[in-house]
Design an enzyme around this catalytic site. Structure first.
Site, short mmCIF file in Angstrom:
data_model
loop_
_atom_site.label_atom_id
_atom_site.label_comp_id
_atom_site.label_asym_id
_atom_site.label_seq_id
_atom_site.Cartn_x
_atom_site.Cartn_y
_atom_site.Cartn_z
N SER A 1 -1.09 -1.64 -10.16
CA SER A 1 -0.35 -1.01 -9.06
C SER A 1 0.98 -0.49 -9.55
CB SER A 1 -0.12 -2.04 -7.95
OG SER A 1 0.75 -1.52 -6.95
N TYR B 1 2.88 -10.23 -4.47
CA TYR B 1 1.97 -9.14 -4.83
C TYR B 1 2.46 -8.43 -6.09
CZ TYR B 1 -0.76 -4.80 -4.41
OH TYR B 1 -1.59 -3.73 -4.64
#
Length: 678
Positions: free
Chosen positions: A555, A568
């Site tokens: 990501s 995250y």
């Protein structure tokens, strides 16, 4: 409007092709003759509709039929140059086509056109092949059928065989068909119903004879230690061996595998006559074109230590390649096509099962089905006589036939990922589904892995069924479940070449509200989960010795420090560094490890739909339905990122053009300057 004769022919063909013991996939052919109006002259013209080259009876449609003008086809007899030049007649069929002609005429077209009957079936039934390959097949044919079915000695398919069968029919008006030595059967009739009935009469009569007169154990007694392993142990052994065997079978070119442990196969592998019969090879041309001249047989008992089995398979594979080259050199003529490859298409492992191989899953599966047909034929021949296939030299003539080479040359160019086997975690929705869809579209076989069994099954079904994709239920936080998923992929397709670590979730909270459970869950699924998946997949890839690709869907958040995102972002940073660590470690095995850094994939995303979208929208103070547009406006390109864009990056990384690239992260974020890699 479809001609009534064609409708009858298609119905008959589909019924005959529905049972693999009646005729194997893409084997045999059927035909019908009738009249139609010639659109040029307006007068009636006699036509023959016949299954075209490469078609399958069970799924035959009108588009799979070749359509020839009967008078022109039969006129070829007058220009036939003799058996030494009979291959030239195949090209002449093109000058007999009616209109656009439909499918390409097959080598068996002459058999159908020259036989004086309105309907003709040529099939490869197990019971018929048993008689056709028996050492005293001619005498058995007389004993079983009297003068109702006539024996025709082996002749390679072609124009001369058509002439031979036509002459037999003319000389035996009472006959309903023939047994073709070493090959199969042909039957005929005045109507489609009569032809089909006669085909089935030959098959059923032969089977009844085998059942009533055959030996109870035609393959001999069971050898001690060679019987089937218990189910769970057998499947575990097969999964462990599959990547090793696939790697060996892919020495010349990459292959996809299929595993069969049916009762028919396991019984054959347990018997005393396994090795001598396997060494004789198959006989029906359709069989050995798919299975090669003979299989590779592991000559160890079922419970031999796994390391011993692997070492012995490697020795036997080297010997097989040498034997195959010698076979080629014994029979090759100056104008023979080059040797296509010396690896086995069938590998038999007593107590475990049969591994079959081909350029794609369907070809691998069908090769296995053909060998089951061959086992059935051998059993029948041994039950009432002695199995005596056609000579090795004849097998070579067909395997390296110029016409077969031309058929292979007509095949479409393989897709970029043809022969590759992919495992995509989180494949049941969003980015994972898009990746699985793209990889399948580019030719890969795909194991769609997801915690949600229903979603995985739905995606696999959408991709085209088990010859393209299989569903795998997996919790990536469980090492045992991940190992089982890799095993399932190996049993479905032979191994694994391309793994996409995509499974993920996200919980958006400020640091002070992030619980230990929030942290652990996200790290378990993404950081630990991708490590566990990569470890299990790397084991299989190393065993295969074919290299491979591992791709992490990381990501932008693994680089960019955004608000309310500590668990995250940290898990994604962990994944990002795993890419570098594994690239450094696995390079010696030819395994490339790369990553993709998406950002703001809202539409179709399982993570965003699961609450992450609402949480991030609240952070940025925008309506959830506008979150995708908001992300787009903060990028350099002002474009929204979709799952398909991430899938495209995975394809580029794995399709071969970046063969020397490893340890790379590819941003797919429409341009987020703060996440530029440094």
């Amino acid at each position: 409007m479809t001609h009534a004769v064609v409708q009858e022919l298609l119905g008959r063909s589909n019924r005959l092709g529905a049972d693999p013991t009646t005729t194997n996939f893409a084997g045999g052919n059927t035909s019908a003759k009738g009249s139609a109006t010639d659109p040029v002259t307006g007068r009636p013209v006699d036509l023959m509709w016949v299954k075209g080259s490469g078609g399958d009876l069970g799924t035959l449609t009108e588009q799979g039929l070749a359509v020839l003008q009967l008078d022109r086809m039969r006129a070829l007899v007058d220009v036939y140059p003799g058996v030494g030049r009979e291959d030239e007649m195949v090209a002449a069929f093109d000058f007999c086509l009616h209109g656009k002609g439909g499918a390409t005429p097959s080598i068996d077209t002459a058999m159908h056109g020259l036989v004086d009957a309105d309907h003709v079936d040529h099939l490869h039934p197990d019971a018929g092949i048993a008689i056709a390959t028996a050492a005293d097949g001619e005498a058995l044919t007389k004993e079983i059928f009297g003068d109702r079915v006539v024996w025709v000695p082996w002749r390679r398919p072609g124009f001369q065989l058509g002439l031979d069968i036509a002459a037999v029919k003319a000389a035996n008006p009472q006959a309903i068909g023939v047994i073709l030595g070493g090959h199969g059967i042909t039957a005929w009739g005045a109507t489609s119903e009569e032809c089909e009935s006669r085909s089935m009469e030959i098959i059923r009569t032969a089977q009844a004879y085998l059942d009533s007169r055959g030996l109870p154990e035609p393959f001999g007694p069971v050898r001690p230690g060679y019987g089937p392993l218990p189910d769970a142990e057998r499947r575990a052994r097969a999964a462990a061996l599959a990547p090793v065997i696939r790697g060996l079978a892919s020495t010349d070119r990459r292959q996809v595998g299929h595993f069969t442990d049916s009762a028919v196969v396991l019984d054959f592998l347990s018997r005393e006559k396994l090795e001598p019969l396997a060494a004789l090879g198959t006989s029906c041309p359709d069989h050995f074109l798919r299975t090669k001249v003979r299989p590779l047989v592991l000559d160890l008992p079922a419970d031999a230590p796994l390391d011993d089995a692997v070492a012995r398979l490697q020795e036997l594979h080297a010997a097989y390649r040498g034997d195959y080259r010698a076979y080629y050199e014994r029979h090759a003529a100056p104008d023979s096509p080059p040797m296509r490859g010396a690896d086995p298409a069938i590998v038999l492992v007593p107590g475990v099962g049969m591994f079959s191989f081909g350029a794609n899953k369907q070809t691998a599966r069908v090769a296995g089905e053909f060998y089951v047909n061959a086992i059935n034929g051998m059993r029948g021949a041994e039950a009432v006589s002695r199995y005596a296939p056609i000579d090795e030299s004849e097998k070579f003539r067909i395997e390296y036939w110029a016409l077969e080479e031309a058929k292979l040359a007509r095949m479409p160019k393989p897709k970029p990922l043809a022969g590759r086997i992919a495992l995509v975690t989180g494949g049941g929705s969003g980015i994972g589904k898009a990746i699985a869809t793209r990889l399948a579209a580019e030719g890969a076989c795909v194991a769609v892995a997801d915690l949600d069994a229903g979603s995985a099954a739905a995606v696999a079904a959408e991709l085209g069924g088990t010859d393209v994709a299989v569903p795998v239920t997996v919790d990536v936080t469980s090492a045992n479940a991940v190992a089982a998923a890799v095993d399932a992929t190996a049993l479905a397709f032979g191994g694994v070449d391309l793994v996409v670590n995509n499974a993920g979730l996200s919980i958006s909270k400020p640091l002070l509200e992030t619980t230990d459970a929030d942290w652990d869950l996200q790290h378990d699924v993404m950081a630990r989960g991708s490590f566990v998946v990569s470890r299990a997949a790397a084991r299989a890839m190393v065993a295969q010795r074919l290299g491979g690709d591992i791709v992490y869907i990381a990501s932008k958040n693994g680089v960019f420090a955004g608000p309310n995102n500590v668990a995250y972002g940290a898990a994604k940073a962990d994944q990002a560094h795993q890419v570098r660590l594994l690239a450094a470690e696995l390079g010696e095995h030819g395994i490339r490890v790369n990553g993709v850094n998406p950002d703001g994939v809202v539409r179709g995303s399982g993570i965003f739909a699961g609450g992450w979208g609402a949480q991030r929208a609240a952070v940025y103070g925008v309506p959830e339905e506008e979150l995708g547009a908001f992300y787009a406006q903060r990028t350099l390109l002002k474009k929204e990122v979709l799952p398909e864009h991430v899938a495209a990056a995975v394809f580029v990384l794995t399709a071969g053009e970046l063969s020397h690239t490893t340890g790379l992260h590819v941003p797919v974020d429409a341009g987020v300057a703060a996440a530029f890699l440094r």
